[in-house]
Design an enzyme around this catalytic site. Structure first.
Site, PDB file in Angstrom:
ATOM      1  N   SER A   1       0.838  -1.170   0.000  1.00 49.18           N
ATOM      2  CA  SER A   1       0.000   0.000   0.000  1.00 49.18           C
ATOM      3  C   SER A   1       0.894   1.248   0.000  1.00 49.18           C
ATOM      4  O   SER A   1       1.902   1.255  -0.700  1.00 49.18           O
ATOM      5  CB  SER A   1      -0.892  -0.074   1.235  1.00 49.18           C
ATOM      6  OG  SER A   1      -2.070   0.613   1.048  1.00 49.18           O
TER       7      SER A   1
ATOM      8  N   ASP B   1      -7.840  -4.820  -7.119  1.00 48.11           N
ATOM      9  CA  ASP B   1      -7.505  -3.713  -6.219  1.00 48.11           C
ATOM     10  C   ASP B   1      -7.514  -2.392  -6.979  1.00 48.11           C
ATOM     11  O   ASP B   1      -6.690  -2.195  -7.878  1.00 48.11           O
ATOM     12  CB  ASP B   1      -6.110  -3.967  -5.635  1.00 48.11           C
ATOM     13  CG  ASP B   1      -5.620  -2.786  -4.806  1.00 48.11           C
ATOM     14  OD1 ASP B   1      -6.458  -1.979  -4.353  1.00 48.11           O
ATOM     15  OD2 ASP B   1      -4.390  -2.675  -4.620  1.00 48.11           O
TER      16      ASP B   1
ATOM     17  N   HIS C   1      -6.055  -5.997  -2.750  1.00 49.06           N
ATOM     18  CA  HIS C   1      -4.978  -5.154  -2.225  1.00 49.06           C
ATOM     19  C   HIS C   1      -3.965  -5.971  -1.404  1.00 49.06           C
ATOM     20  O   HIS C   1      -4.330  -6.626  -0.437  1.00 49.06           O
ATOM     21  CB  HIS C   1      -5.657  -4.120  -1.324  1.00 49.06           C
ATOM     22  CG  HIS C   1      -4.850  -2.902  -1.032  1.00 49.06           C
ATOM     23  ND1 HIS C   1      -4.296  -2.119  -2.022  1.00 49.06           N
ATOM     24  CD2 HIS C   1      -4.519  -2.313   0.129  1.00 49.06           C
ATOM     25  CE1 HIS C   1      -3.674  -1.104  -1.466  1.00 49.06           C
ATOM     26  NE2 HIS C   1      -3.784  -1.196  -0.163  1.00 49.06           N
TER      27      HIS C   1
END
Ligand SMILES: *[C@@H]1O[C@H](CO)[C@@H](O)[C@H](O)[C@H]1NC(C)=O
Ligand SMILES: *[C@@H]1O[C@H](CO)[C@@H](O)[C@H](O)[C@H]1NC(C)=O
Ligand SMILES: *[C@@H]1O[C@H](CO)[C@@H](O)[C@H](O)[C@H]1NC(C)=O
Ligand SMILES: *[C@@H]1O[C@H](CO)[C@@H](O)[C@H](O)[C@H]1NC(C)=O
Ligand SMILES: *[C@@H]1O[C@H](CO)[C@@H](O)[C@H](O)[C@H]1NC(C)=O
Ligand SMILES: *[C@@H]1O[C@H](CO)[C@@H](O)[C@H](O)[C@H]1NC(C)=O
Ligand SMILES: *[C@@H]1O[C@H](CO)[C@@H](O)[C@H](O)[C@H]1NC(C)=O
Length: 494
Positions: A172, A437, A462
């Site tokens: 991320s 994602d 993700h």
């Protein structure tokens, strides 16, 4: 930032002390761009601390603070590499010191493992509070310099051989940091595994909900049509007192909707909260976080509720789904009042619940990244009520009039100039993304050259490659993990 998101964020915090969860679902508490939280709670590795500079870009400022990190030497073999897990916009978690795919690689390569907490998150408090004058020391550039000092210090503290190779990991926002760390400090970091990292700063991240829609559509066209219909019904109900009462009841709102007092930004916030249910479901679909409360809230289960006509008209089915999310997160009611949200985010104390990162990550979006997941591209899906202006207004309302669109425009340019956006030039970095994602849109999903391999995994969410492997993982995810291991091997032997 809706209360619902807030609570989801906390639930994952409590249930899964692992975190580097993340906010990447934007400003929200979900931890949307969020990474991972794993399950179980016991402390697996104790807190360690080291002395860090407050301002790396002012040599005349000698102020220091204590930064937190974790270490696990269990798998280290003399002469082995060092693995650095970068923690992002949430507290670092000791759980990751024993679990996750990077630990599998550590066993394989005999690596010494560190995890460093990002300044201003978790227990790493560089300043006495979160006032705007202190938040000026919160930036990705400062965070990268923190890591550079950390590497230098550990090389010395652990008397590591001079040719020891450090490999960075992150997911991320921390995935972006991993790539940027290699780019900015190649003499300290030999390679990086960058998972689901958005590299391009953008104010109006309208593509986000396009990916959400497509992911739902791929499962069932009817599911998307139901959401559209539900929002049309919702919109009509909002116009009349009886309908307003119906919504308040069905969606278990904390405050009634009242044409006299409810403001347009409350309604925007309400719509955005409902949209974010789908953001969360798609972004984290079937990952292996093993978060029991949310684990079965998948695209399938959500769409099965939405398309089940025995449960009532479209808006009723949407309400059932919303309430299930609310229940799973332990919240009593859905808090959609804009002023309450802003009030919480204005709180500058470390003790405030927002000190878990909501105010800090919002600051980073307002001064570095944007990443606002707006309704712009899909006005018919969840209403057109949360365009970029809605989020920019929050920057102003939380941090003050200076934090306006002009500051944001130049901040976004600055970020993309300093890091290169999608034109990043770097070596020994693998970029890993999942097609489900939405964050993959802002990342590198095609290898520009052999030094920057990209792995784009069909159908995963993700940061899926970071979690512990599970027997239900699709073959393309298993293959991605093997490929990443092969690349690490190659970097270590080059
Ligand atoms: C998930 O949690 C359940 C119950 O806590 C456990 O039995 C299972 O092994 C876990 N799965 C993974 C992949 O960790
Ligand atoms: C998730 O699983 C629990 C227990 O197995 C069940 O009670 C709940 O209804 C499920 N939720 C959904 C959305 O399917
Ligand atoms: C629809 O919902 C009803 C009531 O909860 C349930 O009994 C039925 O199994 C559901 N149908 C499908 C296809 O999921
Ligand atoms: C949510 O929880 C309340 C109270 O426990 C319960 O009455 C309601 O049926 C639950 N709603 C859903 C959709 O699970
Ligand atoms: C800020 O949060 C703390 C802790 O939750 C609370 O005690 C304090 O009253 C809050 N301050 C304001 C101004 O709301
Ligand atoms: C940002 O960059 C764009 C194009 O590179 C330029 O047109 C714009 O004027 C810049 N904005 C600011 C505020 O610097
Ligand atoms: C991705 O997976 C879906 C089904 O899971 C399949 O229909 C599609 O063709 C795949 N796409 C690619 C590019 O492999």
């Amino acid at each position: 930032m809706s209360q619902l998101l807030l609570s989801l964020f906390f639930i994952s915090l409590i249930n899964n002390s692992i975190s580097w969860r993340t906010f990447m679902r934007g400003r929200s508490k979900y931890g949307n761009l969020g990474v991972p939280t794993l399950s179980k709670d016991q402390e697996l590795s104790s807190d360690e601390w080291f002395t860090q500079f407050l301002d790396h870009f002012n040599p005349t400022d000698a102020r220091v603070w204590q930064q937190r990190y974790f270490v696990n030497g269990e798998y280290y073999k003399k002469g082995g590499p060092v693995f650095l897990m970068i923690s992002g916009e949430a507290a670092a978690g000791s759980k990751w010191m024993k679990e996750g795919q990077w630990i599998e690689y550590a066993k394989q390569f005999g690596a010494l493992c560190f995890q460093v907490e990002h300044r201003f998150y978790g227990k790493s408090h560089p300043t006495s509070d979160l006032s705007v004058k202190n938040l000026m020391y919160l930036s990705s550039q400062q965070a990268l310099a923190d890591l550079a000092y950390f590497i230098q210090l550990m090389n010395s503290n652990y008397k590591l051989p001079k040719d020891t190779k450090w490999i960075a990991f992150g997911g991320s926002y921390a995935g972006s940091l991993a790539a940027w760390l290699r780019s900015k400090y190649p003499h300290l970091i030999h390679g990086a595994v960058s998972a689901s990292g958005p590299l391009l700063a953008e104010i109006d991240f309208q593509e986000y909900y396009v990916v959400v829609e497509n992911a739902l559509k791929e499962y069932s066209e009817e599911c998307v049509n139901t959401i559209i219909k539900a929002n049309q019904q919702f919109h009509i109900m909002l116009r009349h007192p009886i309908g307003q009462q119906g919504i308040a009841k069905k969606f278990v709102l904390c405050d009634p909707i009242d044409s006299g007092h409810t403001k347009s930004n409350d309604i925007s916030n309400l719509y955005e909260t409902i949209a974010s249910i789908f953001a969360g479901i798609v972004q984290y679909n079937k990952d292996n976080r093993n978060n029991s409360a949310m684990a079965n809230l998948t695209i399938e289960s959500a769409c099965n509720i939405l398309t089940n006509e025995t449960l009532g008209i479209a808006v009723d089915r949407l309400a059932i789904l919303s309430t299930k999310m609310l229940n799973a997160s332990g919240e009593k009611c859905l808090d959609y009042m804009y002023s309450k949200m802003i009030h919480k985010l204005r709180n500058v104390t470390w003790a405030s619940e927002e000190a878990e990162g909501g105010r800090q990550w919002t600051y980073q979006t307002c001064t570095e990244f944007g990443f606002f997941q707006t309704s712009t591209a899909r006005p018919n899906l969840f209403s057109e009520t949360f365009p970029a202006d809605f989020f920019v207004q929050q920057c102003v309302d939380i941090f003050g009039p200076r934090y306006n669109i002009h500051l944001l425009n130049s901040a976004i340019n600055r970020t993309n100039i300093l890091y290169g956006g999608l034109d990043l030039k770097v070596t020994n970095v693998v970029f890993v993304h999942g097609s489900t994602d939405p964050w993959h849109v802002l990342g590198i999903t095609k290898s520009p050259n052999r030094q920057m391999p990209a792995i784009y995994i069909n159908g995963t969410a993700h940061c899926a490659n970071m979690y512990p492997p599970s027997k239900n993982d699709p073959p393309q995810l298993k293959a991605a993990r093997v490929e990443i291991g092969r690349l690490i091997y190659q970097w270590l032997h080059s």
